[in-house]
Design a protein around this motif. Structure first.
Motif, short mmCIF file in Angstrom:
data_model
loop_
_atom_site.label_atom_id
_atom_site.label_comp_id
_atom_site.label_asym_id
_atom_site.label_seq_id
_atom_site.Cartn_x
_atom_site.Cartn_y
_atom_site.Cartn_z
N LEU A 50 -2.88 9.33 12.44
CA LEU A 50 -3.75 9.61 11.29
C LEU A 50 -3.64 8.50 10.26
N GLN A 51 -4.79 7.98 9.84
CA GLN A 51 -4.79 6.94 8.80
C GLN A 51 -5.02 7.61 7.44
N LEU A 52 -3.93 8.13 6.90
CA LEU A 52 -3.99 8.89 5.66
C LEU A 52 -2.91 8.38 4.71
N ALA A 53 -3.24 8.31 3.43
CA ALA A 53 -2.29 7.79 2.45
C ALA A 53 -1.02 8.62 2.41
N HIS A 54 -1.16 9.95 2.48
CA HIS A 54 0.04 10.79 2.38
C HIS A 54 0.91 10.65 3.62
N ARG A 55 0.32 10.33 4.76
CA ARG A 55 1.14 10.00 5.94
C ARG A 55 1.93 8.73 5.67
N GLY A 56 1.28 7.74 5.05
CA GLY A 56 1.97 6.50 4.70
C GLY A 56 3.12 6.74 3.74
N PHE A 57 2.87 7.57 2.69
CA PHE A 57 3.94 7.91 1.75
C PHE A 57 5.14 8.48 2.50
N ALA A 58 4.86 9.47 3.35
CA ALA A 58 5.93 10.16 4.06
C ALA A 58 6.70 9.20 4.97
N GLN A 59 5.97 8.32 5.66
CA GLN A 59 6.64 7.37 6.54
C GLN A 59 7.46 6.36 5.76
N GLY A 60 6.96 5.93 4.62
CA GLY A 60 7.71 4.99 3.79
C GLY A 60 9.03 5.60 3.31
N GLY A 107 0.82 -1.20 0.00
CA GLY A 107 0.00 0.00 0.00
C GLY A 107 0.85 1.26 0.00
N SER A 108 0.26 2.37 0.37
CA SER A 108 0.94 3.66 0.28
C SER A 108 2.28 3.67 1.00
N GLY A 109 2.29 3.23 2.26
CA GLY A 109 3.54 3.24 3.03
C GLY A 109 4.54 2.24 2.51
N GLY A 110 4.07 1.03 2.19
CA GLY A 110 4.96 -0.03 1.74
C GLY A 110 5.60 0.27 0.40
#
Length: 461
Positions: free
Chosen positions: A310-320, A17-20
Motif C-alpha cells: 500500500l502506498q499510503l503516508a500512514h504506512r510510511g509513518f509506521a514503517q519509519g 517524506g513520511s517514512g523517512g
C-alpha cells in the motif's frame, strides 16, 4: 562507525517524506545521531503534493456542496462562484503551517538536514553535494512519482496530480484516466467545483481494490452525483490543442474536455540512486525487503512507497517508526499489511481495514466466512448529515472480525475503531458489549457488531 570526510552518523536517512522523516524523528528520540537527506522539502509528497493539499481541496469542495444544498436544511444559501485563487491560498496556508511545525520538530531533535540529491554509494554511505555521508545504518525512503502511460506525454492540458494541484483555473470539463483513490478524489473535487467529469478505468470497478460491495455502492453514488465513467475499457490515446484535449478509448469512444488528468498510480522513485549497484533486489523498481524491512544488504533498510504494498503516508509513518526501533534493538512487532486502514476522501468517503469478502473466502473457505451490512439509514447522525451508505463486516465463521468496510460521508473518521477491532482480532460479541455515544456515526459500528452478534437494536435480523 566508519568515517569519511569527517561526517558520520548512527543513521543516514535518504528521503524526507513520511517514512523517512518518521524514521529520523523516532531514531533521534531514541538517542541516535541522524542525518536526513532530502532533495526538495521535508514532508515529501504527502505534505506538499499529496495527502494534505488534496484534502484541503476536498474540504473546499464540501463547502461548495453545502452552499448549494443549504435549502434542504432550511438554510437558504447560494453559491456565487468558487475562487480557485482563494482556495489555493487556503491550501498553501495549511501546508505552510504543517511544514513549519515539522521543521521545528526536526530541529528540536537535533537532526542534521542535508539538502540535495543523495545517491547510495556503499552499504554504509550516501553521497550528496559531492560529500560522502556515512552511517552505521542506512534507511531508504525516496518515495514515489506520478506515473503516466507509454506514449502519453505530460504537459499543457494533460496533467498528473502534481500539476492538477497547481492549477489556477477550474476546468469546465475533465477526463480522469484512472478510477482509483487519486482519480476518484480529484473527480469528486472538480464535480463539486462545477465541472463535467468522466472517469476512464480499465478495471471492472472504481476503487477496484476495495470490497466489491463498496465499489458498486461508490459507483451508484458517483452516478447520482452526475459523475460519468467508463469501466473495463482501456485508454487508446489523446491529442491536445489550445482549446482542449481529445481522448480516445480502445472501444472507439471519444471524449473532448478542457483537461485530462492522468491518475494511473505512482511508481517507486528508485532509478539512478545506486540501489542495484550496491546489491539491493528490485522488482519493477520496488525495493524488496524481508518483513523486518531489511534489504539483505549491509545495514540498509527501506520504507514507504518504494517497498511493495500500500502506498499510503500512514504506512510510511509506521514503517519509519518500526525501522528506527528495530535499529535501536527494541524488537518491535512486524507491521501487518492487512491491518493498515485505507480511506478514499471523496464524496462519499470509502474507508476499510482488513480483508475484503472475496479475500476472506479465499483465505478461510467459501463456507468459512460470515458477512453483515448495516445501512446508515438506521443511524441517527447519518440521517442528520443527509448521508447514505453502509458498514459491512466480514467475520471468520465463529471467529473474529477480519474486515470492516464503510461508505458514506465522513466514514474515514470511523476507521480508527475499525482498525482496533481488526488488529486486536475482536469478536462481534466483544464489540457489541461496548457502549457507543448517541447520536454519532461511530454508533453505526456498534450497531453492526450488535447485529452480527445476533442481537440487533435498530437493524433487522
Amino acid at each position: 562507525m566508519a568515517e569519511t570526510n569527517g561526517t558520520a552518523f548512527d543513521i543516514v536517512v535518504l528521503g524526507g517524506g513520511s517514512g523517512g522523516y518518521a524514521a529520523a524523528l523516532r531514531a533521534a528520540q531514541l538517542g541516535k545521531t541522524v542525518a536526513l537527506i532530502e532533495a526538495d522539502k521535508v514532508g515529501g509528497t504527502c505534505l506538499h503534493q499529496g495527502c494534505i493539499p488534496t484534502k484541503a481541496l476536498l474540504h473546499a469542495a464540501e463547502l461548495a456542496d453545502n452552499a448549494r444544498e443549504g435549502a434542504h436544511y432550511g438554510v437558504h444559501t447560494t453559491l456565487d462562484h468558487v475562487d480557485i485563487n482563494g482556495v489555493n491560498e487556503y491550501k498553501a496556508s495549511v501546508i505552510g503551517r504543517l511544514y513549519k511545525g515539522l521543521q521545528g520538530l526536526i530541529k528540536s531533535r537535533k537532526i542534521t538536514v542535508i539538502e540535495g540529491y543523495g545517491r547510495l554509494v556503499a552499504p554504509d554511505a550516501v553521497e550528496v553535494n559531492g560529500q560522502r555521508i556515512t552511517g552505521q545504518h542506512i534507511v531508504l525512503g525516496t518515495g514515489s512519482y506520478a506515473r503516466s502511460l507509454p506514449g502519453l506525454e505530460i504537459g499543457g492540458r494533460i496533467v498528473t496530480s502534481d500539476q492538477a494541484l497547481q492549477l489556477d483555473w477550474i476546468p469546465k470539463s475533465v477526463v480522469v484516466l484512472g478510477g482509483g483513490v487519486i482519480g476518484s478524489e480529484f473527480a469528486s473535487v472538480w464535480k463539486s467545483f462545477g465541472a463535467d467529469v468522466t472517469i476512464v478505468e480499465a478495471l471492472p470497478h472504481l476503487v477496484a481494490n476495495e470490497d466489491e460491495a463498496l465499489s458498486k455502492a461508490f459507483e451508484r453514488a458517483f452516478r447520482k452525483r452526475g459523475i460519468n465513467f467508463s469501466l473495463g475499457v482501456r485508454f487508446a490515446g489523446a491529442t491536445q490543442d489550445e482549446n482542449g484535449v481529445h481522448v480516445t478509448l480502445e472501444d472507439g469512444k471519444t471524449f473532448d474536455a478542457d483537461l485530462l488528468l492522468v491518475a494511473v498510480g505512482r511508481g517507486p522513485r528508485t532509478a539512478d540512486l545506486g540501489y542495484e549497484e550496491q546489491g539491493l533486489t528490485l522488482d519493477r523498481g520496488f525495493v524488496i525487503t524481508n518483513e523486518r524491512l531489511h534489504t539483505g544488504v549491509g545495514d540498509i533498510y527501506a520504507v514507504g512507497d518504494i517497498v511493495p504494498g500500500l502506498q499510503l503516508a500512514h504506512r510510511g509513518f509506521a514503517q519509519g517508526i518500526f525501522v528506527a526501533e528495530e535499529i535501536a534493538g527494541l524488537n518491535p512487532q512486524a507491521i501487518v499489511e492487512s491491518g493498515i486502514p485505507r480511506v478514499t476522501y471523496s464524496e462519499p468517503e470509502v474507508a476499510s481495514v482488513g480483508l475484503t469478502e472475496a479475500k476472506a473466502r479465499e483465505t478461510y473457505g467459501t463456507d468459512g466466512v460470515e458477512t453483515l451490512e448495516y445501512n446508515l439509514g438506521g443511524n441517527g447522525k447519518s440521517q442528520i448529515l443527509g448521508t447514505t451508505g453502509f458498514v459491512k463486516l466480514v467475520r471468520q465463521k465463529d471467529g473474529p472480525v477480519v474486515g470492516i468496510h464503510m461508505i458514506g460521508a465522513r466514514v474515514g473518521e470511523l476507521i480508527g475503531e475499525g482498525q482496533l477491532i481488526v488488529n486486536w482480532e475482536a469478536y462481534p460479541e466483544d464489540v457489541a458489549g461496548l457502549v457507543h455515544a448517541h447520536p454519532t456515526q461511530n454508533e453505526a459500528l456498534g450497531e453492526a457488531h450488535l447485529a452480527l452478534a445476533g442481537k440487533p437494536l435498530h437493524a433487522h435480523n
